[in-house]
Design an enzyme around this catalytic site. Structure first.
Site, mmCIF file in Angstrom:
data_model
loop_
_atom_site.group_PDB
_atom_site.id
_atom_site.type_symbol
_atom_site.label_atom_id
_atom_site.label_comp_id
_atom_site.label_asym_id
_atom_site.label_seq_id
_atom_site.Cartn_x
_atom_site.Cartn_y
_atom_site.Cartn_z
ATOM 1 N N ASP A 166 0.848 -1.198 0.000
ATOM 2 C CA ASP A 166 0.000 0.000 0.000
ATOM 3 C C ASP A 166 0.882 1.247 0.000
ATOM 4 O OD1 ASP A 166 -2.972 0.993 0.658
ATOM 5 O OD2 ASP A 166 -1.541 2.230 1.761
ATOM 6 N N ILE A 167 0.548 2.211 -0.871
ATOM 7 C CA ILE A 167 1.296 3.474 -0.919
ATOM 8 C C ILE A 167 0.914 4.313 0.294
ATOM 9 C CG2 ILE A 167 1.730 5.566 -2.235
ATOM 10 C CD1 ILE A 167 1.015 4.032 -4.760
ATOM 11 N N GLU A 176 -4.915 2.462 -4.135
ATOM 12 C CA GLU A 176 -3.451 2.516 -4.092
ATOM 13 C C GLU A 176 -2.848 1.226 -3.539
ATOM 14 O OE1 GLU A 176 -4.873 4.599 -0.269
ATOM 15 O OE2 GLU A 176 -5.543 4.257 -2.305
#
Length: 518
Positions: free
Chosen positions: A398-399, A441
């Protein structure tokens, strides 16, 4: 010269079927357009009636009395209802030399049409146009001529209601004359679904034509006299498909479509190059391995037992282009040793199917697998790992603070970051690893034949690469990673759930870290 009755019968039968096919196709298309025109006229009548009710009762906003405005509002509400039913919108717009709203300014293309309406040279106009959403019927008709009551809003600005002046100013849409045609209304009716139905009807008739072809050829080639190959050739030349007349030992005739495809003058020239057409077939996973020099009776049975979608061969023509063709083999007559082999080029159809599959399997933004495609591969790899006791590790990536990127720099920059992020990860994993966009994301990475230690090392490597990479506009970025591995007794969803839990812990501690949950 005596004409072979069977040959004449074939020509007449195919000719009649071709005429019926063409007639039905054209008539059905005309019916679609006629119905769309009726629908457009009826739609405009409903809109006009509704607009008058709105204006007379003044139930809506102060702008409701503006005819164009009310039309557009009604159209918007109507299309919201169509959208709920997964229907394409019906588009209504106006074109005028002197509109109040500049968006209704007539285009160069429509200017001539408006002049013809004003000069009473046309009462209606229609044509079929192509758009990104498919084919539409473009239907246009002039609006009602200006009456005395209309000049309140379209005459001199000093006579116009204050609300109109406030909304549109005094420079546009005024100084109209009584009995003048000020504009025309155009409506775009979607034809995608009805034309799709037409194509289905067309292919039904096409199938009938194909059956007629086989039946006719069986009648023609009832004789065992192989010296009649010229008659065979003349009969099969009327079709566009690649056609061969063959026995187990010899090819007796081919049509012009065959010669054109292989760029040869006659069958003898082809035989010197290839011996048999089977020699030209490309062998791969997408086509069947077939030898037309083998027993054709057995071959016919084998083909008939296959799914129609599997009866496909690939051939490279003289120009180097690879064509995909469906293959059909039929005996010409019950007691004959002659068979008709028909190869129909379905390359364009296959290309369309490939495009649709890619659209369904590849995320349009990041160009990695979609979640649906990942699920399919994951289930297969999960079962394989259990069956052969292979390790299997899964990463969810996950960003960090991606919402802040979108809020600060906008979604265009956010999209660019997602694409670059996916590109970096994809270029640093193995060819047989499965990388997909999980949602927003979040990304997911499946590592077949990889234990938890190796998976953790790769996760840390990827995290550090992301942390030290440069991203346009935002400069730097970090990510958090959750890892899990396949355990004894696991169900497929358990592995994903543990990786998701691990990611949640990483996001809720210090971010920019890798956490394992077993």
């Amino acid at each position: 010269m005596k004409i072979n009755k069977s040959y004449l019968y074939t020509l007449i039968t195919v000719f009649i079927y071709a005429i019926i096919l063409l007639f039905c196709y054209n008539q059905t298309q005309k019916s679609v357009v006629t119905y769309a025109q009726y629908k457009a006229e009826e739609f405009l009548r409903h809109m006009e009636a509704t607009s008058k009710v709105i204006n007379q009762n003044n139930k809506f906003s102060q702008n409701a009395f503006v005819c164009v405005y009310s039309y557009q509002q009604i159209n918007n509400y109507y299309n919201e209802l169509r959208k709920k039913d997964n229907l394409l919108p019906i588009k209504v717009s106006f074109s005028s030399h002197n509109p109040k709203n500049i968006i209704n300014k007539v285009s160069k293309e429509d200017s001539t049409l408006l002049d013809k309406f004003k000069e009473n040279k046309l009462s209606t106009y229609k044509k079929i146009i192509d758009t990104k959403e498919g084919k539409y019927l473009y239907y246009a008709k002039p609006v009602e001529r200006l009456k005395e009551s209309c000049l309140e809003c379209h005459g001199h600005p000093k006579d116009a209601p204050l609300s109109v002046i406030r909304k549109y100013g005094t420079t546009q849409g005024f100084y109209g004359n009584n009995d003048e045609i000020p504009a025309f209304v155009k409506i775009l009716i979607p034809l995608k679904k009805p034309l799709s139905d037409v194509e289905k009807i067309f292919f039904i008739f096409l199938s009938i034509t194909f059956i007629a072809l086989v039946f006719s050829l069986k009648k023609i080639f009832s004789s065992k006299n192989k010296s009649k190959s010229n008659h065979y050739k003349a009969s099969i030349n009327i079709f566009d498909e690649i056609i061969l007349i063959k026995s187990n030992k010899k090819t007796h005739a081919v049509n012009n479509a065959f010669l054109k495809f292989f760029n040869v003058k006659d069958l003898n020239e082809f035989s010197k190059k290839y011996d048999c057409i089977s020699k030209t077939f490309i062998k791969d996973d997408t086509s069947i391995d077939i030898d037309l020099n083998s027993n054709l009776e057995n071959l016919t049975r084998n083909l008939d037992s296959m799914d129609k979608l599997q009866r496909v061969v690939q051939i490279q023509n003289q120009k180097g282009n690879i064509h995909t063709l469906s293959i059909k083999i039929d005996k010409l007559q019950k007691n004959s040793d002659l068979y008709i082999i028909i190869l129909s080029d379905i390359t364009k159809l296959q290309n369309k199917v490939a495009k649709f599959e890619k659209k369904a399997n590849i995320d349009s933004l990041t160009q990695v697998y979609t979640r649906q495609k990942f699920d399919t591969i994951y289930q297969s790899e999960f079962l394989r790992s259990i069956r052969y006791f292979n390790p299997l590790t899964l990463l969810i990536i996950d960003i960090d603070n991606f919402k802040k990127v979108n809020d600060t720099y906008g979604h265009d920059v956010g999209d660019a970051v997602l694409k670059e992020f996916a590109k970096i990860i994809f270029s640093n994993v193995r060819e047989f690893d499965v990388f997909a966009r999980w949602g927003g994301e979040e990304f997911i990475l499946l590592l077949p034949q990889t234990n938890i230690n190796s998976g953790y090392k790769l996760a840390e490597k990827l995290r550090n690469i992301i942390m030290t990479s440069h991203f346009d506009t935002i400069d730097t970025l970090t990510c958090s990673i959750g890892i899990s591995t396949l355990l004894k007794g696991d169900k497929s969803e358990y592995v994903i759930k543990r990786a998701d839990n691990a990611l949640y812990k990483a996001k809720n501690t210090s971010r920019n870290r890798t956490i394992i949950e077993i």
